[in-house]
Design a protein around this motif. Structure first.
Motif, PDB file in Angstrom:
ATOM      1  N   PRO A 169       0.814  -1.229   0.000  1.00 37.61           N
ATOM      2  CA  PRO A 169       0.000   0.000   0.000  1.00 37.61           C
ATOM      3  C   PRO A 169       0.845   1.275   0.000  1.00 37.61           C
ATOM      4  O   PRO A 169       0.519   2.248  -0.687  1.00 37.61           O
ATOM      5  N   THR A 170       1.938   1.261   0.733  1.00 39.57           N
ATOM      6  CA  THR A 170       2.835   2.428   0.754  1.00 39.57           C
ATOM      7  C   THR A 170       3.469   2.649  -0.613  1.00 39.57           C
ATOM      8  O   THR A 170       3.532   3.786  -1.106  1.00 39.57           O
ATOM      9  N   ALA A 171       3.925   1.569  -1.237  1.00 43.06           N
ATOM     10  CA  ALA A 171       4.576   1.686  -2.540  1.00 43.06           C
ATOM     11  C   ALA A 171       3.624   2.253  -3.583  1.00 43.06           C
ATOM     12  O   ALA A 171       3.985   3.154  -4.362  1.00 43.06           O
ATOM     13  N   VAL A 172       2.402   1.760  -3.615  1.00 42.37           N
ATOM     14  CA  VAL A 172       1.431   2.238  -4.599  1.00 42.37           C
ATOM     15  C   VAL A 172       1.058   3.693  -4.334  1.00 42.37           C
ATOM     16  O   VAL A 172       0.985   4.511  -5.252  1.00 42.37           O
ATOM     17  N   ALA A 173       0.859   4.033  -3.065  1.00 37.54           N
ATOM     18  CA  ALA A 173       0.484   5.410  -2.724  1.00 37.54           C
ATOM     19  C   ALA A 173       1.564   6.411  -3.096  1.00 37.54           C
ATOM     20  O   ALA A 173       1.279   7.528  -3.540  1.00 37.54           O
ATOM     21  N   VAL A 193      21.152   1.665   8.705  1.00 38.19           N
ATOM     22  CA  VAL A 193      22.438   1.681   8.010  1.00 38.19           C
ATOM     23  C   VAL A 193      22.201   1.166   6.592  1.00 38.19           C
ATOM     24  O   VAL A 193      21.062   0.977   6.170  1.00 38.19           O
ATOM     25  N   CYS A 194      23.283   0.931   5.846  1.00 35.74           N
ATOM     26  CA  CYS A 194      23.131   0.648   4.423  1.00 35.74           C
ATOM     27  C   CYS A 194      22.228  -0.546   4.137  1.00 35.74           C
ATOM     28  O   CYS A 194      21.428  -0.509   3.197  1.00 35.74           O
ATOM     29  N   ARG A 195      22.339  -1.616   4.919  1.00 31.55           N
ATOM     30  CA  ARG A 195      21.488  -2.779   4.654  1.00 31.55           C
ATOM     31  C   ARG A 195      20.022  -2.439   4.854  1.00 31.55           C
ATOM     32  O   ARG A 195      19.146  -2.963   4.157  1.00 31.55           O
ATOM     33  N   ASP A 196      19.718  -1.543   5.803  1.00 29.63           N
ATOM     34  CA  ASP A 196      18.333  -1.142   6.058  1.00 29.63           C
ATOM     35  C   ASP A 196      17.790  -0.299   4.905  1.00 29.63           C
ATOM     36  O   ASP A 196      16.652  -0.490   4.462  1.00 29.63           O
ATOM     37  N   TYR A 197      18.601   0.635   4.421  1.00 32.36           N
ATOM     38  CA  TYR A 197      18.213   1.421   3.248  1.00 32.36           C
ATOM     39  C   TYR A 197      17.933   0.490   2.068  1.00 32.36           C
ATOM     40  O   TYR A 197      16.955   0.671   1.321  1.00 32.36           O
ATOM     41  N   SER A 198      18.795  -0.509   1.897  1.00 30.36           N
ATOM     42  CA  SER A 198      18.650  -1.417   0.760  1.00 30.36           C
ATOM     43  C   SER A 198      17.436  -2.315   0.909  1.00 30.36           C
ATOM     44  O   SER A 198      16.711  -2.566  -0.067  1.00 30.36           O
ATOM     45  N   HIS A 199      17.183  -2.818   2.111  1.00 32.42           N
ATOM     46  CA  HIS A 199      15.995  -3.646   2.323  1.00 32.42           C
ATOM     47  C   HIS A 199      14.726  -2.885   2.014  1.00 32.42           C
ATOM     48  O   HIS A 199      13.787  -3.412   1.393  1.00 32.42           O
ATOM     49  N   LEU A 200      14.643  -1.627   2.447  1.00 34.18           N
ATOM     50  CA  LEU A 200      13.455  -0.835   2.177  1.00 34.18           C
ATOM     51  C   LEU A 200      13.311  -0.576   0.677  1.00 34.18           C
ATOM     52  O   LEU A 200      12.205  -0.678   0.126  1.00 34.18           O
ATOM     53  N   LEU A 246       6.100  -2.976  -6.347  1.00 37.37           N
ATOM     54  CA  LEU A 246       5.685  -2.323  -7.590  1.00 37.37           C
ATOM     55  C   LEU A 246       5.866  -3.231  -8.806  1.00 37.37           C
ATOM     56  O   LEU A 246       5.734  -2.789  -9.947  1.00 37.37           O
ATOM     57  N   GLY A 247       6.179  -4.500  -8.558  1.00 39.23           N
ATOM     58  CA  GLY A 247       6.294  -5.469  -9.639  1.00 39.23           C
ATOM     59  C   GLY A 247       7.647  -5.516 -10.302  1.00 39.23           C
ATOM     60  O   GLY A 247       7.794  -6.105 -11.385  1.00 39.23           O
ATOM     61  N   ILE A 248       8.669  -4.910  -9.679  1.00 41.39           N
ATOM     62  CA  ILE A 248      10.021  -4.909 -10.245  1.00 41.39           C
ATOM     63  C   ILE A 248      10.900  -5.864  -9.443  1.00 41.39           C
ATOM     64  O   ILE A 248      11.065  -5.672  -8.229  1.00 41.39           O
ATOM     65  N   THR A 258      12.391  -0.799   9.710  1.00 40.96           N
ATOM     66  CA  THR A 258      13.248   0.324   9.322  1.00 40.96           C
ATOM     67  C   THR A 258      12.420   1.558   9.005  1.00 40.96           C
ATOM     68  O   THR A 258      12.743   2.676   9.435  1.00 40.96           O
ATOM     69  N   LEU A 259      11.345   1.372   8.256  1.00 39.44           N
ATOM     70  CA  LEU A 259      10.500   2.516   7.906  1.00 39.44           C
ATOM     71  C   LEU A 259       9.848   3.124   9.139  1.00 39.44           C
ATOM     72  O   LEU A 259       9.758   4.351   9.261  1.00 39.44           O
ATOM     73  N   LEU A 260       9.438   2.289  10.065  1.00 41.29           N
ATOM     74  CA  LEU A 260       8.828   2.799  11.304  1.00 41.29           C
ATOM     75  C   LEU A 260       9.851   3.547  12.155  1.00 41.29           C
ATOM     76  O   LEU A 260       9.536   4.576  12.758  1.00 41.29           O
ATOM     77  N   ALA A 261      11.090   3.039  12.190  1.00 41.37           N
ATOM     78  CA  ALA A 261      12.133   3.673  12.997  1.00 41.37           C
ATOM     79  C   ALA A 261      12.691   4.925  12.337  1.00 41.37           C
ATOM     80  O   ALA A 261      13.266   5.783  13.013  1.00 41.37           O
ATOM     81  N   ARG A 262      12.572   5.014  11.010  1.00 39.51           N
ATOM     82  CA  ARG A 262      13.062   6.159  10.246  1.00 39.51           C
ATOM     83  C   ARG A 262      14.582   6.330  10.338  1.00 39.51           C
ATOM     84  O   ARG A 262      15.095   7.441  10.182  1.00 39.51           O
TER      85      ARG A 262
END
Length: 265
Positions: free
Chosen positions: A107-111, A157-164, A172-174, A150-154
């Motif tokens: 839902p976040t991705a589509v919005a 580190v790099c792995r968290d940025y990459s996971h999100l 989004l289908g990619i 990660t998104l909730l904590a805002r």
């Protein structure tokens, strides 16, 4: 481009341990020089090298109690061919995984990204969105944190940025995946993690941290998320991490523009 990379890991093995290291460059490269060594209390010990389907090179070591020192160094001149993808790869990397919960974040991705038409535009938008919503804070996340936390904590580190980034792209289908890399230009220097997305028939780098130029990255390990790409896995026994030293140097550091499509080579 010439790139010199190295890593030194010191472990205090307190109980006989079965350890797997992912610190060697991918088999896609042909280093002009390369060295891997493992010593226990100053004495060389044996290891086995294994490879996975994406060219990740794993070194498995069975160590008795003592101080284990693992060292790796390589020099790469030129570039590797861009990484291919099979139909199975694209299916696997389109699914949710342990640390990239794309189903929960759909839902976040589509919005946030619905309506973007160009593939390069979408990757730049995801990179910018993640980069502006998270604060890079060393030591702020747990090894078990995934994209949702990660998104909730805002922060992360790099792995968290990459996971999100991976989770949003999959939603989004990619097809998207995580890559552990050596990153010339990174400061402070360490192992680095970036996302890759399958766009226009190739894997393209998404690094929402923008901490190092994507053109200099050297692939180490590739997988669904950090569960597949960690520099160390303790299969059994016990070993405490004492020190990690990483170096990555390139003979040039190009300017990077997140609106351009870049592949790891």
């Amino acid at each position: 481009m010439k790139r010199d990379v190295s890593a030194r890991i010191v472990l205090n093995v307190t109980e006989a341990a079965d350890l797997v290291f992912a610190i060697a460059v991918s088999s896609a490269y042909a280093p002009t020089s390369e060295r891997f060594s493992a010593t226990l209390d100053g004495t060389s010990i044996d290891y086995r090298e294994l490879s996975d389907a994406h060219g990740t090179r794993l070194h498995r070591i069975e160590a008795q109690p003592g101080e284990l020192v693992v060292e790796y160094a390589a020099t790469i001149e030129g570039a590797a061919e861009p990484a291919p993808a099979t139909d199975t790869d694209l299916l696997v990397y389109g699914r949710p995984s342990r640390y990239a919960e794309s189903d929960a974040l759909a839902p976040t991705a589509v919005a946030e990204f619905d309506g973007l038409t160009g593939s390069a535009e979408l990757l730049a938008a995801v990179s910018s969105w993640v980069g502006t919503r998270l604060a890079y804070v060393s030591g702020s996340s747990l090894p078990t944190d995934g994209a949702v936390r990660t998104l909730l904590a805002r922060q992360g580190v790099c792995r968290d940025y990459s996971h999100l980034s991976v989770a949003l792209l999959r939603a989004l289908g990619i097809p998207a995946r995580l890559v552990a890399v050596y990153a010339p230009g990174l400061s402070p220097m360490d192992f680095h993690a970036v996302a890759e997305a399958w766009v226009d028939g190739a894997w393209r780098v998404v690094d929402a941290t923008t901490l190092a130029p994507r053109q200099t990255l050297v692939r180490i390990a590739t997988g669904r998320d950090a569960a597949d790409t960690a520099f160390l896995n303790i299969i059994s026994g016990r070993a405490d991490l004492g020190d990690v030293t990483v170096s990555a140097v390139a003979d040039s550091l190009p300017n990077d523009d997140i609106t351009q499509l870049v592949s790891i080579t």
